[in-house]
Design a protein around this motif. Structure first.
Motif, PDB file in Angstrom:
ATOM      1  N   ARG A 178       0.826  -1.210   0.000  1.00  0.00           N
ATOM      2  CA  ARG A 178       0.000   0.000   0.000  1.00  0.00           C
ATOM      3  C   ARG A 178       0.859   1.258   0.000  1.00  0.00           C
ATOM      4  O   ARG A 178       0.599   2.206  -0.749  1.00  0.00           O
TER       5      ARG A 178
ATOM      6  N   ILE B 252       1.166   4.219  -2.903  1.00  0.00           N
ATOM      7  CA  ILE B 252       0.951   5.644  -2.620  1.00  0.00           C
ATOM      8  C   ILE B 252       2.159   6.465  -3.049  1.00  0.00           C
ATOM      9  O   ILE B 252       2.024   7.516  -3.693  1.00  0.00           O
TER      10      ILE B 252
ATOM     11  N   TRP C 246       2.269   6.742  -6.825  1.00  0.00           N
ATOM     12  CA  TRP C 246       1.287   7.706  -7.347  1.00  0.00           C
ATOM     13  C   TRP C 246       1.779   9.132  -7.187  1.00  0.00           C
ATOM     14  O   TRP C 246       1.662   9.954  -8.115  1.00  0.00           O
TER      15      TRP C 246
ATOM     16  N   ALA D 298      -4.232  12.151 -13.352  1.00  0.00           N
ATOM     17  CA  ALA D 298      -4.093  11.738 -11.956  1.00  0.00           C
ATOM     18  C   ALA D 298      -4.904  10.470 -11.685  1.00  0.00           C
ATOM     19  O   ALA D 298      -4.467   9.585 -10.941  1.00  0.00           O
ATOM     20  N   ILE D 299      -6.097  10.380 -12.293  1.00  0.00           N
ATOM     21  CA  ILE D 299      -6.895   9.165 -12.152  1.00  0.00           C
ATOM     22  C   ILE D 299      -6.188   7.994 -12.832  1.00  0.00           C
ATOM     23  O   ILE D 299      -6.166   6.865 -12.316  1.00  0.00           O
TER      24      ILE D 299
ATOM     25  N   ALA E 116      -3.646   6.829 -10.613  1.00  0.00           N
ATOM     26  CA  ALA E 116      -4.236   6.031  -9.532  1.00  0.00           C
ATOM     27  C   ALA E 116      -4.515   4.602  -9.995  1.00  0.00           C
ATOM     28  O   ALA E 116      -4.327   3.640  -9.235  1.00  0.00           O
TER      29      ALA E 116
ATOM     30  N   ALA F 210      -1.202   2.882  -9.925  1.00  0.00           N
ATOM     31  CA  ALA F 210      -0.821   2.545  -8.552  1.00  0.00           C
ATOM     32  C   ALA F 210      -1.647   1.373  -8.028  1.00  0.00           C
ATOM     33  O   ALA F 210      -1.131   0.526  -7.281  1.00  0.00           O
ATOM     34  N   ALA F 211      -2.935   1.324  -8.397  1.00  0.00           N
ATOM     35  CA  ALA F 211      -3.786   0.223  -7.950  1.00  0.00           C
ATOM     36  C   ALA F 211      -3.316  -1.111  -8.525  1.00  0.00           C
ATOM     37  O   ALA F 211      -3.298  -2.132  -7.817  1.00  0.00           O
TER      38      ALA F 211
END
Length: 224
Positions: free
Chosen positions: A47, A51, A54, A164-165, A168, A171-172
């Motif tokens: 996790r 983060i 990202w 940015a999405i 994300a 990163a996910a």
């Protein structure tokens, strides 16, 4: 429909561009060793790395071009340098494994003790987030993506938000692969993991050459 298609294209451009460079499958064994094969630590470490990644990607896209302008560095030069770094990293993955094994062993030797939250945060950034996950090649590619944002205020905000999405989503995916890396590697086996890493390294080599070629072409166009 055309605008929706363009939004979706911009949304998935970031993960499709960066994930082959990040190569989370190849980094997963190092993350597992850093967690000491502890599922609880692996979850927290994965996790935190996601983060951190990202933040690095978004910061590179938003401020990277302005930093280049501050130092008088053109984007084609960044593409050439980034392409060289990516290609060199891929070639190293294809031909040499001793250095990676040494890094992995060094991390594993210090992973037997229970990690505190502060230690997890520290270790999650170096060396796992940088340079193993979001290294120079990933940063250079993120800067190149950020250079394509429109310069008008409203389109810039919209483009940055969509990117940015997309970061994300990237990163996910990294989190899911790191979090479930043990199961994935057990299913692949040692031979399957080696084959996967070689294939990803070859794709990464092609991407590095493409980035290098694009930058070289842009530099030639700038010559009067």
């Amino acid at each position: 429909m055309a605008s929706l298609a363009s939004i979706l294209q911009a949304l998935f451009l970031v993960p499709l561009t960066l994930l082959p460079i990040i190569n989370p499958v190849g980094v997963a064994p190092i993350v597992i060793d850093a967690a000491g094969n502890d599922d609880r630590v692996l979850k927290r470490l994965s996790r935190q790395v996601a983060i951190n990644g990202w933040v690095v990607i978004v910061a590179s896209m938003l401020v990277g071009t302005y930093v280049l302008d501050l130092f008088g560095i053109s984007l084609p030069v960044v593409r050439v340098a980034g392409g060289l770094l990516v290609a060199f990293s891929a070639w190293t993955m294809l031909t040499r494994h001793e250095e990676a094994d040494e890094v992995q062993t060094a991390i594993a030797e210090d992973a037997s003790a229970d990690l505190s939250e502060a230690e997890i945060v520290r270790r999650s950034f170096f060396p796992i987030t940088f340079p193993l996950t979001t290294g120079p090649g990933c940063i250079a590619a993120a800067i190149a993506l950020g250079a394509q944002f429109p310069r008008q205020p409203l389109p810039y905000v919209m483009g940055a938000g969509i990117a940015a999405i997309g970061a994300a989503i990237t990163a996910a995916v990294v989190y899911l692969i790191f979090r479930n890396g043990g199961r994935l590697l057990m299913r692949l086996g040692e031979v399957g993991t080696t084959v996967m890493m070689r294939l990803m390294a070859f794709v990464l080599l092609c991407i590095g050459i493409q980035i290098l070629w694009t930058g070289w072409t842009d530099l030639n166009r700038m010559v009067p």
